[in-house]
Design a protein around this motif. Structure first.
Motif, mmCIF file in Angstrom:
data_model
loop_
_atom_site.group_PDB
_atom_site.id
_atom_site.type_symbol
_atom_site.label_atom_id
_atom_site.label_comp_id
_atom_site.label_asym_id
_atom_site.label_seq_id
_atom_site.Cartn_x
_atom_site.Cartn_y
_atom_site.Cartn_z
ATOM 1 N N LEU A 268 -3.981 -5.657 0.782
ATOM 2 C CA LEU A 268 -4.896 -5.090 1.779
ATOM 3 C C LEU A 268 -5.747 -6.194 2.409
ATOM 4 O O LEU A 268 -6.005 -6.169 3.611
ATOM 5 C CB LEU A 268 -5.776 -4.011 1.156
ATOM 6 C CG LEU A 268 -5.063 -2.714 0.763
ATOM 7 C CD1 LEU A 268 -6.050 -1.733 0.144
ATOM 8 C CD2 LEU A 268 -4.338 -2.080 1.931
ATOM 9 N N CYS B 112 0.859 -1.183 0.000
ATOM 10 C CA CYS B 112 0.000 0.000 0.000
ATOM 11 C C CYS B 112 0.899 1.237 0.000
ATOM 12 O O CYS B 112 2.123 1.119 0.003
ATOM 13 C CB CYS B 112 -0.934 -0.001 1.208
ATOM 14 S SG CYS B 112 -0.105 -0.087 2.799
ATOM 15 N N GLU C 245 -4.162 2.739 0.702
ATOM 16 C CA GLU C 245 -3.789 2.831 -0.710
ATOM 17 C C GLU C 245 -4.609 3.966 -1.305
ATOM 18 O O GLU C 245 -5.846 3.929 -1.292
ATOM 19 C CB GLU C 245 -4.074 1.517 -1.441
ATOM 20 C CG GLU C 245 -3.761 1.550 -2.916
ATOM 21 C CD GLU C 245 -2.285 1.800 -3.233
ATOM 22 O OE1 GLU C 245 -2.018 2.460 -4.266
ATOM 23 O OE2 GLU C 245 -1.405 1.336 -2.479
ATOM 24 N N TYR D 18 -3.873 1.817 10.312
ATOM 25 C CA TYR D 18 -4.471 1.840 8.982
ATOM 26 C C TYR D 18 -3.410 1.533 7.932
ATOM 27 O O TYR D 18 -2.287 2.035 8.013
ATOM 28 C CB TYR D 18 -5.061 3.216 8.666
ATOM 29 C CG TYR D 18 -6.234 3.608 9.519
ATOM 30 C CD1 TYR D 18 -7.530 3.276 9.136
ATOM 31 C CD2 TYR D 18 -6.062 4.317 10.703
ATOM 32 C CE1 TYR D 18 -8.623 3.644 9.910
ATOM 33 C CE2 TYR D 18 -7.136 4.683 11.482
ATOM 34 C CZ TYR D 18 -8.413 4.349 11.085
ATOM 35 O OH TYR D 18 -9.492 4.712 11.854
ATOM 36 N N CYS D 19 -3.774 0.743 6.950
ATOM 37 C CA CYS D 19 -2.960 0.515 5.758
ATOM 38 C C CYS D 19 -3.742 1.176 4.630
ATOM 39 O O CYS D 19 -4.874 0.766 4.341
ATOM 40 C CB CYS D 19 -2.801 -0.969 5.478
ATOM 41 S SG CYS D 19 -2.175 -1.896 6.886
ATOM 42 N N PHE E 204 1.222 3.695 5.883
ATOM 43 C CA PHE E 204 0.822 3.141 7.158
ATOM 44 C C PHE E 204 0.506 4.343 8.046
ATOM 45 O O PHE E 204 1.300 5.291 8.119
ATOM 46 C CB PHE E 204 1.928 2.320 7.815
ATOM 47 C CG PHE E 204 2.221 1.012 7.132
ATOM 48 C CD1 PHE E 204 1.198 0.235 6.601
ATOM 49 C CD2 PHE E 204 3.517 0.543 7.039
ATOM 50 C CE1 PHE E 204 1.470 -0.986 5.988
ATOM 51 C CE2 PHE E 204 3.803 -0.676 6.433
ATOM 52 C CZ PHE E 204 2.766 -1.432 5.900
ATOM 53 N N PRO F 13 -7.186 -2.001 6.750
ATOM 54 C CA PRO F 13 -6.680 -1.713 5.410
ATOM 55 C C PRO F 13 -7.804 -1.091 4.577
ATOM 56 O O PRO F 13 -8.918 -1.627 4.528
ATOM 57 C CB PRO F 13 -6.274 -3.081 4.870
ATOM 58 C CG PRO F 13 -6.890 -4.088 5.774
ATOM 59 C CD PRO F 13 -7.415 -3.414 6.978
ATOM 60 N N TYR G 146 -3.834 -7.945 5.200
ATOM 61 C CA TYR G 146 -3.739 -7.183 6.454
ATOM 62 C C TYR G 146 -5.041 -7.208 7.246
ATOM 63 O O TYR G 146 -5.033 -6.948 8.449
ATOM 64 C CB TYR G 146 -3.358 -5.727 6.177
ATOM 65 C CG TYR G 146 -1.911 -5.531 5.805
ATOM 66 C CD1 TYR G 146 -0.890 -5.975 6.640
ATOM 67 C CD2 TYR G 146 -1.559 -4.885 4.633
ATOM 68 C CE1 TYR G 146 0.443 -5.782 6.307
ATOM 69 C CE2 TYR G 146 -0.237 -4.697 4.286
ATOM 70 C CZ TYR G 146 0.766 -5.144 5.121
ATOM 71 O OH TYR G 146 2.069 -4.951 4.799
#
Length: 181
Positions: free
Chosen positions: A95, A46, A62, A59-60, A49, A106, A98
């Motif tokens: 995602l 992604c 993109e 949180y992840c 972070f 994610p 995760y």
């Protein structure tokens, strides 16, 4: 001049309060080429972070932006020789990986630009809701109506002369992605 994707990322980053830990994963130089020779290069899971220490949420993220009324995505069931789309197969799968961890969220952050009138609309969507949309739509793209139908949450933003600012502190404090939906 910066490309619009980098400008969106920069504006997003400037919208994050110092109370959050934000880390940008480094792209490999090969990530910017569209060559067949880059299949074996490192692919980041992604873009960012983000850690919300107050709530203990990781949180992840993109980030994706488009001037079109829709965004395209690669099919996860197909091999890597399919035509490239805005959202890549490895991003979806990363995602998803995760999402199995407690307190890890994610998400995609989607930005739709109406350049002719200078308006941007931005949404965050948890990967679980994205996957429901992915399987629920009979197409390889989605629009803002599709997003809203699959629990994407609009992020309030306003334009400050040239660049956008999103109220992400308020967003993170008032929205909770229910992973059990």
């Amino acid at each position: 001049m910066k490309n619009v994707g980098k400008r969106f990322e920069e504006n997003f980053k400037k919208s994050i309060s110092d109370e959050y830990l934000l880390y940008r994963l480094k792209d490999s130089p090969q990530a910017f080429t569209q060559s067949n020779l880059t299949f074996f290069t490192h692919k980041n899971p992604c873009d960012y972070f983000l850690f919300d220490g107050k709530r203990g949420i990781f949180y992840c993220l993109e980030l994706k932006t488009t001037k079109d009324k829709y965004m395209t995505f690669e099919k996860i069931e197909l091999d890597d020789t399919q035509p490239r789309k805005i959202i890549h197969k490895h991003q979806i799968l990363s995602l998803q990986e995760y999402s199995i961890y407690k307190n890890v969220y994610p998400c995609f952050v989607f930005n739709f630009r109406s350049e002719d009138i200078g308006i941007e609309r931005t949404y965050m969507q948890y990967i679980g809701d994205f996957m429901k949309m992915y399987h629920g739509l009979n197409k390889s793209s989605f629009n803002e109506i599709d997003l809203m139908s699959y629990h994407a949450i609009k992020i309030k933003g306003n334009k400050k002369r040239v660049n956008y600012y999103w109220n992400l502190t308020e967003f993170f404090e008032t929205n909770d992605f229910n992973k059990e939906k």
